[in-house]
Motif scaffolding. Sequence first.
Motif, mmCIF file in Angstrom:
data_model
loop_
_atom_site.group_PDB
_atom_site.id
_atom_site.type_symbol
_atom_site.label_atom_id
_atom_site.label_comp_id
_atom_site.label_asym_id
_atom_site.label_seq_id
_atom_site.Cartn_x
_atom_site.Cartn_y
_atom_site.Cartn_z
ATOM 1 N N ALA A 276 -53.934 -3.534 20.203
ATOM 2 C CA ALA A 276 -55.119 -4.383 20.581
ATOM 3 C C ALA A 276 -56.011 -4.013 21.792
ATOM 4 N N THR A 277 -56.675 -4.689 22.299
ATOM 5 C CA THR A 277 -57.652 -4.397 23.228
ATOM 6 C C THR A 277 -57.024 -4.144 24.709
ATOM 7 N N SER A 278 -56.025 -5.075 24.958
ATOM 8 C CA SER A 278 -54.965 -4.765 26.273
ATOM 9 C C SER A 278 -53.778 -4.636 26.095
ATOM 10 N N HIS A 279 -53.268 -4.584 24.831
ATOM 11 C CA HIS A 279 -51.772 -4.486 24.650
ATOM 12 C C HIS A 279 -51.511 -3.295 23.549
ATOM 13 N N ARG A 280 -50.477 -2.723 23.729
ATOM 14 C CA ARG A 280 -50.049 -1.316 22.916
ATOM 15 C C ARG A 280 -48.533 -1.891 22.720
ATOM 16 N N VAL A 281 -48.016 -2.077 21.269
ATOM 17 C CA VAL A 281 -47.010 -2.310 20.892
ATOM 18 C C VAL A 281 -46.124 -1.063 20.251
ATOM 19 N N TYR A 282 -45.097 -0.637 20.565
ATOM 20 C CA TYR A 282 -44.477 0.659 20.344
ATOM 21 C C TYR A 282 -43.357 0.259 19.401
ATOM 22 N N ARG A 283 -43.332 1.194 18.236
ATOM 23 C CA ARG A 283 -41.936 0.991 17.349
ATOM 24 C C ARG A 283 -40.736 1.776 18.058
ATOM 25 N N ARG B 88 -37.968 -4.193 23.950
ATOM 26 C CA ARG B 88 -39.020 -3.809 23.250
ATOM 27 C C ARG B 88 -39.993 -3.007 24.111
ATOM 28 N N VAL B 89 -41.032 -2.488 23.504
ATOM 29 C CA VAL B 89 -41.959 -1.600 24.317
ATOM 30 C C VAL B 89 -43.335 -2.045 23.954
ATOM 31 N N ASN B 90 -43.873 -2.836 24.721
ATOM 32 C CA ASN B 90 -45.010 -3.413 24.778
ATOM 33 C C ASN B 90 -45.698 -3.484 26.152
ATOM 34 N N ILE B 91 -47.077 -2.750 26.241
ATOM 35 C CA ILE B 91 -47.594 -2.480 27.660
ATOM 36 C C ILE B 91 -49.014 -3.057 27.322
ATOM 37 N N GLN B 92 -49.356 -3.560 28.807
ATOM 38 C CA GLN B 92 -50.537 -4.345 28.982
ATOM 39 C C GLN B 92 -51.310 -3.763 29.916
ATOM 40 N N ASN B 93 -52.798 -3.649 29.543
ATOM 41 C CA ASN B 93 -53.731 -3.099 30.572
ATOM 42 C C ASN B 93 -53.996 -4.366 31.451
ATOM 43 N N ALA B 94 -53.663 -4.080 32.780
ATOM 44 C CA ALA B 94 -54.084 -5.332 33.806
ATOM 45 C C ALA B 94 -54.754 -4.717 34.789
ATOM 46 N N PRO C 232 -42.363 1.211 39.833
ATOM 47 C CA PRO C 232 -43.051 0.693 38.607
ATOM 48 C C PRO C 232 -44.110 -0.294 38.822
ATOM 49 N N LYS C 233 -44.276 -0.611 39.962
ATOM 50 C CA LYS C 233 -45.674 -1.437 40.147
ATOM 51 C C LYS C 233 -46.989 -0.481 40.199
ATOM 52 N N GLY C 234 -46.802 0.573 40.726
ATOM 53 C CA GLY C 234 -48.129 1.242 40.631
ATOM 54 C C GLY C 234 -48.563 2.121 39.755
ATOM 55 N N ILE C 235 -48.103 2.003 38.273
ATOM 56 C CA ILE C 235 -48.405 3.089 37.196
ATOM 57 C C ILE C 235 -49.412 2.627 36.601
ATOM 58 N N ARG C 236 -50.374 3.767 36.281
ATOM 59 C CA ARG C 236 -51.639 3.493 35.762
ATOM 60 C C ARG C 236 -51.393 3.239 34.209
ATOM 61 N N PHE C 237 -52.166 2.439 33.439
ATOM 62 C CA PHE C 237 -51.803 1.990 31.951
ATOM 63 C C PHE C 237 -52.132 3.316 31.344
ATOM 64 N N ALA C 238 -52.920 4.232 31.475
ATOM 65 C CA ALA C 238 -53.104 5.412 30.852
ATOM 66 C C ALA C 238 -51.832 6.372 30.682
ATOM 67 N N ASP C 239 -51.422 6.517 32.205
ATOM 68 C CA ASP C 239 -50.028 7.085 32.179
ATOM 69 C C ASP C 239 -48.857 6.533 31.440
ATOM 70 N N LYS D 274 -48.038 -3.408 33.693
ATOM 71 C CA LYS D 274 -47.193 -4.328 34.504
ATOM 72 C C LYS D 274 -46.116 -3.832 34.933
ATOM 73 N N ALA D 275 -45.397 -4.090 36.078
ATOM 74 C CA ALA D 275 -43.962 -3.719 36.411
ATOM 75 C C ALA D 275 -42.875 -3.921 35.406
ATOM 76 N N TYR D 276 -42.913 -5.298 35.284
ATOM 77 C CA TYR D 276 -41.702 -5.663 34.329
ATOM 78 C C TYR D 276 -41.842 -5.000 32.951
ATOM 79 N N GLN D 277 -43.137 -4.533 32.223
ATOM 80 C CA GLN D 277 -43.167 -3.689 31.157
ATOM 81 C C GLN D 277 -42.747 -2.174 31.437
ATOM 82 N N ILE D 278 -43.137 -1.978 32.505
ATOM 83 C CA ILE D 278 -42.796 -0.408 32.866
ATOM 84 C C ILE D 278 -41.011 -0.518 32.804
ATOM 85 N N ARG D 279 -40.408 -1.408 33.422
ATOM 86 C CA ARG D 279 -38.921 -1.621 33.443
ATOM 87 C C ARG D 279 -38.492 -1.478 32.022
ATOM 88 N N GLN D 280 -38.990 -2.266 31.130
ATOM 89 C CA GLN D 280 -38.690 -2.455 29.804
ATOM 90 C C GLN D 280 -38.708 -1.147 29.075
#
Length: 85
Positions: free
Chosen positions: A38-45, A53-59, A15-22, A64-70
């Motif tokens: 938003a610029t660095s966040h995407r929130v899904y319904r 929750r499904v919220n991913i952030q471009n870092a 989960p730590k090495g996942i590209r934001f685009a993927d 981010k690994a914890y967001q991939i686990r979510q």
Amino acid sequence: MAGIDDIVEQMKRHPKGIRFADACRVCDHYFGKPRRRATSHRVYRTPWQGDPRVNIQNAKGKAKAYQIRQVLRAIERLEHESDSK
């Protein structure tokens, strides 16, 4: 270009090495277009309220690994709920 199933398997293994685009491709597939982009966040319904929750952030190009686990927990719940119908 990897398929959705391949990316999900990679998410489960590393989960730590996942590209934001993927991560965005997977979330778009399972949850549709983001409700907020938003610029660095995407929130899904999700069809439920609360977690997961499904919220991913471009870092720097990675999610981010914890967001991939979510995301993985949300996919599990979505599949479980569709199986029980």
